[in-house]
Write an enzyme that holds these catalytic residues in place. Sequence first.
Site, PDB file in Angstrom:
ATOM      1  N   LYS A 189       3.496 -14.764   4.879  1.00  0.00           N
ATOM      2  CA  LYS A 189       3.676 -15.400   3.664  1.00  0.00           C
ATOM      3  C   LYS A 189       5.129 -15.565   3.510  1.00  0.00           C
ATOM      4  O   LYS A 189       5.727 -15.556   2.479  1.00  0.00           O
ATOM      5  CB  LYS A 189       3.087 -15.100   2.402  1.00  0.00           C
ATOM      6  CG  LYS A 189       3.126 -16.134   1.144  1.00  0.00           C
ATOM      7  CD  LYS A 189       2.079 -17.276   1.314  1.00  0.00           C
ATOM      8  CE  LYS A 189       2.153 -18.277   0.266  1.00  0.00           C
ATOM      9  NZ  LYS A 189       1.359 -19.459   0.365  1.00  0.00           N
ATOM     10  N   ASP A 215     -12.013  -8.470   6.124  1.00  0.00           N
ATOM     11  CA  ASP A 215     -13.129  -8.625   5.378  1.00  0.00           C
ATOM     12  C   ASP A 215     -14.026  -9.923   5.417  1.00  0.00           C
ATOM     13  O   ASP A 215     -15.191 -10.256   5.653  1.00  0.00           O
ATOM     14  CB  ASP A 215     -13.072  -8.160   4.074  1.00  0.00           C
ATOM     15  CG  ASP A 215     -13.037  -6.573   3.859  1.00  0.00           C
ATOM     16  OD1 ASP A 215     -12.622  -5.950   4.603  1.00  0.00           O
ATOM     17  OD2 ASP A 215     -13.635  -6.352   2.506  1.00  0.00           O
ATOM     18  N   TYR A 230       0.828  -1.227   0.079  1.00  0.00           N
ATOM     19  CA  TYR A 230      -0.155  -0.019  -0.062  1.00  0.00           C
ATOM     20  C   TYR A 230       0.868   1.405   0.051  1.00  0.00           C
ATOM     21  O   TYR A 230       0.347   2.376   0.168  1.00  0.00           O
ATOM     22  CB  TYR A 230      -0.934  -0.059   1.482  1.00  0.00           C
ATOM     23  CG  TYR A 230      -2.075  -1.160   1.122  1.00  0.00           C
ATOM     24  CD1 TYR A 230      -1.879  -2.370   0.883  1.00  0.00           C
ATOM     25  CD2 TYR A 230      -3.370  -0.723   1.282  1.00  0.00           C
ATOM     26  CE1 TYR A 230      -2.848  -3.259   0.651  1.00  0.00           C
ATOM     27  CE2 TYR A 230      -4.404  -1.711   1.152  1.00  0.00           C
ATOM     28  CZ  TYR A 230      -4.026  -2.840   0.909  1.00  0.00           C
ATOM     29  OH  TYR A 230      -5.281  -3.752   0.896  1.00  0.00           O
ATOM     30  N   ASP A 284      -6.119  -6.446   5.412  1.00  0.00           N
ATOM     31  CA  ASP A 284      -7.321  -6.103   4.673  1.00  0.00           C
ATOM     32  C   ASP A 284      -8.259  -7.146   4.117  1.00  0.00           C
ATOM     33  O   ASP A 284      -9.275  -7.192   4.486  1.00  0.00           O
ATOM     34  CB  ASP A 284      -7.046  -5.290   3.545  1.00  0.00           C
ATOM     35  CG  ASP A 284      -8.046  -4.426   2.789  1.00  0.00           C
ATOM     36  OD1 ASP A 284      -9.192  -4.569   3.145  1.00  0.00           O
ATOM     37  OD2 ASP A 284      -7.383  -3.674   1.738  1.00  0.00           O
ATOM     38  N   ASP A 332      -2.638 -18.103   3.576  1.00  0.00           N
ATOM     39  CA  ASP A 332      -3.742 -19.084   2.769  1.00  0.00           C
ATOM     40  C   ASP A 332      -4.098 -19.924   3.743  1.00  0.00           C
ATOM     41  O   ASP A 332      -5.338 -20.109   3.722  1.00  0.00           O
ATOM     42  CB  ASP A 332      -2.785 -19.692   1.593  1.00  0.00           C
ATOM     43  CG  ASP A 332      -1.446 -20.212   1.844  1.00  0.00           C
ATOM     44  OD1 ASP A 332      -0.878 -19.738   2.908  1.00  0.00           O
ATOM     45  OD2 ASP A 332      -0.939 -20.770   1.152  1.00  0.00           O
TER      46      ASP A 332
HETATM   47 MG    MG Z   1     -11.132  -3.885   2.777  1.00  0.00          MG
END
Ligand code: MG
Length: 334
Positions: free
Chosen positions: A171, A232, A123, A228, A204
């Site tokens: 990861k 969700d 980001y 993020d 994962d």
């Molecule tokens: Mg989001």
Amino acid sequence: MKLCVIEGDGIGREVIPAAVEVLRAVVSDLTIVTAEAGFETFEQQGISLPEETVECALACGAVLFGAASSPSYPVEGYYSPIVKLRRTLNAFANLRPVRYLPVPAARPGVDLLVVRENTEDLYVGHEHTENEGQTGIAEKVITRDATERVARLSYELAQRTHREKVTIVHKANVLPQSDGLFRRVALEVAQDYPQILTDELLIDTAAYWMVKDPLRFDLILTSNMYGDILSDMAAAWGGGIGLAPSLSVGANIAIAEPMHGSAPDIAGQGIANPTAAILSVAMLLRHTWLLPEKAQQIQDAVYATLEEGGHTADIYSESAISTQQFTESVLSHL
Ligand code: MG
Ligand code: NAI
């Protein structure tokens, strides 16, 4: 108390006024300053996060942010204002709790907190194309300093709020230099908190367990993009994205921001669920303004509204009420 209110785009303009109404009902000495950001702001002013908005946020120390519509294709001069705001204000950790709420889709017993690093990773926005646009390259940045501060905050928070386990998600098997650094630094910090259980999962596998058994999680510490996505996913167990609050925190700054986006598919209809925004304000009361009783009052009023079947169309479409009706119900329970 001062609050910089940024409604942003889409349903931000509907759920943020609702949250402000609820906040005003429990706090009398509140000064609200409004500011602009988002795609509409970009179209009007040529900038998605004007300097006055950053100044407003800094002057208030507390922000309520709705959502911004960020296009999924390059627009010259546009950047996501919320990503920029978090970075500019050094709001380095995004707290995303998911707790059972009395709605059909929620999973009884779920009570987890995703702590997402908020200032770096993919980001940072260092992205370009090469090979005449046929190769896209994005830089992933992980630093010791940013990892250490978000890890320390996570363990401190776990300790303070009686959470037993921190799961570090990364990861590092594929990205040993970047995610590997995140993992190493987080595990170093963990050593200072021997009374808290630490485990780790690859992203994962964490996604698999989030779907299979969300009760396995307590506090999840992870980097920006994994946080993020995983939060969700977790939000589905809390009853849905329209119910999921978050708070971005840094030294002397907090941004209350629902997890969801601007929801262009339902914007302008007055049917958006204001719960995520209302519960984000409760987080601000609890963590930033240190008024836990008032935060609890709001949480209880939301719970009571949902429990008696008051729900917007995202929860279930039958006998759904509007954003305003839902807000009035919460106010009546206050
Ligand atoms: Mg989001
Ligand atoms: P979204 O969260 O806006 O919507 C996803 C789905 O959930 C949609 O079907 C929407 O109607 C529903 N939904 C979300 N919040 C709701 C609420 N409060 N009440 C009822 N239904 C709700 O995510 P999407 O569609 O991926 O993104 C739309 C726009 O939002 C994009 O431009 C994206 O860049 C932006 N976005 C902005 C964020 C922010 O500013 N913090 C965060 C996420 C997305």
